[in-house]
Design an enzyme around this catalytic site. Sequence first.
Site, PDB file in Angstrom:
ATOM      1  N   GLY A  90       3.342   6.691   3.198  1.00 35.16           N
ATOM      2  CA  GLY A  90       2.037   6.649   3.329  1.00 35.16           C
ATOM      3  C   GLY A  90       1.582   5.319   3.534  1.00 35.16           C
ATOM      4  O   GLY A  90      -0.055   5.012   3.740  1.00 35.16           O
ATOM      5  N   ASP A 123      -4.929   3.981   0.868  1.00 33.16           N
ATOM      6  CA  ASP A 123      -5.651   3.410   2.083  1.00 33.16           C
ATOM      7  C   ASP A 123      -4.444   2.731   3.097  1.00 33.16           C
ATOM      8  O   ASP A 123      -4.696   2.045   3.851  1.00 33.16           O
ATOM      9  CB  ASP A 123      -6.425   2.142   1.461  1.00 33.16           C
ATOM     10  CG  ASP A 123      -5.433   1.206   0.421  1.00 33.16           C
ATOM     11  OD1 ASP A 123      -4.490   1.360   0.434  1.00 33.16           O
ATOM     12  OD2 ASP A 123      -5.969   0.203  -0.060  1.00 33.16           O
ATOM     13  N   ARG A 174      10.563  -4.821   5.567  1.00 31.70           N
ATOM     14  CA  ARG A 174      11.781  -4.466   4.874  1.00 31.70           C
ATOM     15  C   ARG A 174      12.938  -4.019   5.677  1.00 31.70           C
ATOM     16  O   ARG A 174      12.597  -3.237   6.491  1.00 31.70           O
ATOM     17  CB  ARG A 174      11.125  -3.159   3.878  1.00 31.70           C
ATOM     18  CG  ARG A 174      12.308  -2.634   2.702  1.00 31.70           C
ATOM     19  CD  ARG A 174      12.028  -1.966   1.894  1.00 31.70           C
ATOM     20  NE  ARG A 174      11.405  -0.625   2.187  1.00 31.70           N
ATOM     21  CZ  ARG A 174      10.908   0.315   1.332  1.00 31.70           C
ATOM     22  NH1 ARG A 174      10.817  -0.139   0.013  1.00 31.70           N
ATOM     23  NH2 ARG A 174      10.351   1.482   1.554  1.00 31.70           N
ATOM     24  N   ASP A 250      11.841  10.622  -4.732  1.00 30.23           N
ATOM     25  CA  ASP A 250      11.603   9.907  -3.261  1.00 30.23           C
ATOM     26  C   ASP A 250      11.927   8.760  -3.270  1.00 30.23           C
ATOM     27  O   ASP A 250      11.937   8.024  -2.414  1.00 30.23           O
ATOM     28  CB  ASP A 250      10.183  10.229  -3.095  1.00 30.23           C
ATOM     29  CG  ASP A 250       9.358   9.902  -4.297  1.00 30.23           C
ATOM     30  OD1 ASP A 250       9.542  10.386  -5.425  1.00 30.23           O
ATOM     31  OD2 ASP A 250       8.396   8.830  -4.014  1.00 30.23           O
TER      32      ASP A 250
HETATM   33  P1  AMP Z   1       5.810   4.986  -4.548  1.00 31.76           P
HETATM   34  O1  AMP Z   1       5.220   5.232  -5.994  1.00 31.76           O
HETATM   35  O2  AMP Z   1       5.417   3.531  -4.255  1.00 31.76           O
HETATM   36  O3  AMP Z   1       7.113   5.170  -4.171  1.00 31.76           O
HETATM   37  O4  AMP Z   1       4.664   5.754  -3.696  1.00 31.76           O
HETATM   38  C1  AMP Z   1       4.802   7.163  -3.839  1.00 31.76           C
HETATM   39  C2  AMP Z   1       4.053   7.865  -2.690  1.00 31.76           C
HETATM   40  O5  AMP Z   1       2.697   7.680  -2.620  1.00 31.76           O
HETATM   41  C3  AMP Z   1       4.647   7.769  -1.329  1.00 31.76           C
HETATM   42  O6  AMP Z   1       4.441   8.667  -0.218  1.00 31.76           O
HETATM   43  C4  AMP Z   1       4.002   6.626  -0.928  1.00 31.76           C
HETATM   44  O7  AMP Z   1       3.891   6.337   0.647  1.00 31.76           O
HETATM   45  C5  AMP Z   1       2.219   6.832  -1.146  1.00 31.76           C
HETATM   46  N1  AMP Z   1       1.452   5.489  -1.337  1.00 31.76           N
HETATM   47  C6  AMP Z   1       1.891   4.603  -2.450  1.00 31.76           C
HETATM   48  N2  AMP Z   1       0.709   3.546  -2.223  1.00 31.76           N
HETATM   49  C7  AMP Z   1       0.015   4.073  -1.071  1.00 31.76           C
HETATM   50  C8  AMP Z   1      -1.124   3.592  -0.528  1.00 31.76           C
HETATM   51  N3  AMP Z   1      -1.736   2.476  -0.982  1.00 31.76           N
HETATM   52  N4  AMP Z   1      -1.658   4.052   0.507  1.00 31.76           N
HETATM   53  C9  AMP Z   1      -1.189   5.465   1.030  1.00 31.76           C
HETATM   54  N5  AMP Z   1       0.083   5.763   0.421  1.00 31.76           N
HETATM   55  C10 AMP Z   1       0.483   5.233  -0.565  1.00 31.76           C
HETATM   56 MG    MG Z   2       8.339   5.402  -2.956  1.00 32.81          MG
END
Ligand code: AMP
Ligand code: MG
Length: 495
Positions: A90, A123, A174, A250
Amino acid sequence: MNSSIAFDNSYSRLPERFYSRVRPKPVKAPQLIALNDDLAKSLGLDADDLRSTEGISALAGNGQFEGSDPIAMAYAGQQFGNWVPQLGDGRAVLLGEVVNPSGERFDIQLKGSGPTPYSRMGDGRAWLGPVLREYIVSEAMACLGVPTTRALAAVSTGDPVIREEILPGAILTRVARSHLRVGTFQYFAARRDDEGLERLADYAIDRLYPQHKDEALPYIGLLNSVIEAQARLVARWMNMGFIHGVMNTDNVSIAGETIDYGPCAFMDDFHPDRVFSSIDQTGRYAYSNQPRVAHWNLVQFAQSLLPLLSERIGDEKEAVEQAQLAINAYPLHYEKAYQTGFNAKLGLGEPQEGDAELGNALLSLMAVNKADFTLTFRCLADGDLSALANSLSGNGSGDDQGSIETWLGNWRDRSDRQGDTKEARQRRMTASNPAFIPRNHRVEQAIRAALEDDFAPFQRLVEVLRTPFDNQPDHEELMQPPQPQEVVAQTFCGT
Ligand code: AMP
Ligand code: MG
């Protein structure tokens, strides 16, 4: 002129439903914060090229590296145990893959590069704090010998990012052996897309575990390898006092690398229930729960492979039994990896009967005395036993069995039975017990300084953590635990 990287994009040759083609969204005023020269070199990339105006522009998503074919990957996952059928990159795009001079393939991904079809309400951006945290901690992990994704570069964007307050935006580049997650498999399994699942599993075997390619049951081979890799990984975390913080499916890499550094932290004073993440209200991902959670995540992985296993084995019940057999081996792999690592910390070789009790007795003493995890073992490695005794006495249970003197006596007896020289044991301990870890209060200080445009503390941390097992007298204070007023007990999610 475009900057160029010899990309070879195998994932974007998979069917379209595996990802979305998406371009990073341009930013206002990219500036380079850090570039990892050693990593660039090991990938066969030209660091000067990356540092050029065109290179920085491409690292910020403004320009494009020639040969890149940017995609956001689709995946699903259980977040804190709750099923989410559609996640995906995302706020990240996979620029492409490179094959290094040794023939190993790596993904290069921008994180914080703008919205994608998987952004949901987000965002697509990251602010400076989590980008610096991931840079510092993932590089420290690599230098501590813990499998991990790496940080190739960090740039600031010149754009504001709105969170609870307005913060400066940044993008991390990354590098990973792959970005395949347990959640990638779950994505196809949940859609009953057996063909997609098979393509994915074959891809994972080809890329990460080719040794199973020609076996009678390659998917069982894949399952076994992922289980072993995850067991070894979490054992390393436990040996280092690392808490990942968001072990959702995930965020579990099939390659067995630590991935998705969010509210992660290293423990200062030891406690088995330690939690840092502000969103982990119930302690689901507490330090001592990590091995169990990894087991649960691997069950989800096995579950997602079942349609393939049934198809290959020709019998659903038999497939379930085989998967269960593989899963049942996890605790043994974990215990072996954990105890071997713990023994090395104590200067001991192959685990023997009684070693687990010896280790646990020390951990109990550390917990009741609130002893610093890293320094306790480092004192042992340095032979500084009076400092050790000092930090581990006082709050003990009072009975002799529980005292540090008793423990030291038991440890010496066990060491004597080891049969090698004191020097060999000492070397083993020094190589297993770091002097430096990215202490949470130092990471926070580096972020706070960077918000004031002072990147020196960030750079110093990164530099010192490149050789975490060396004594570095000039940086003595970075070894020390926080003063009470410096303690950072909570970390916030990476978004
Ligand atoms: P994470 O907790 O960072 O592993 O993210 C969980 C999900 O939320 C994943 O699908 C990420 O791509 C999405 N995500 C996290 N932060 C954002 C952001 N600022 N904008 C869009 N998607 C996000
Ligand atoms: Mg993640």
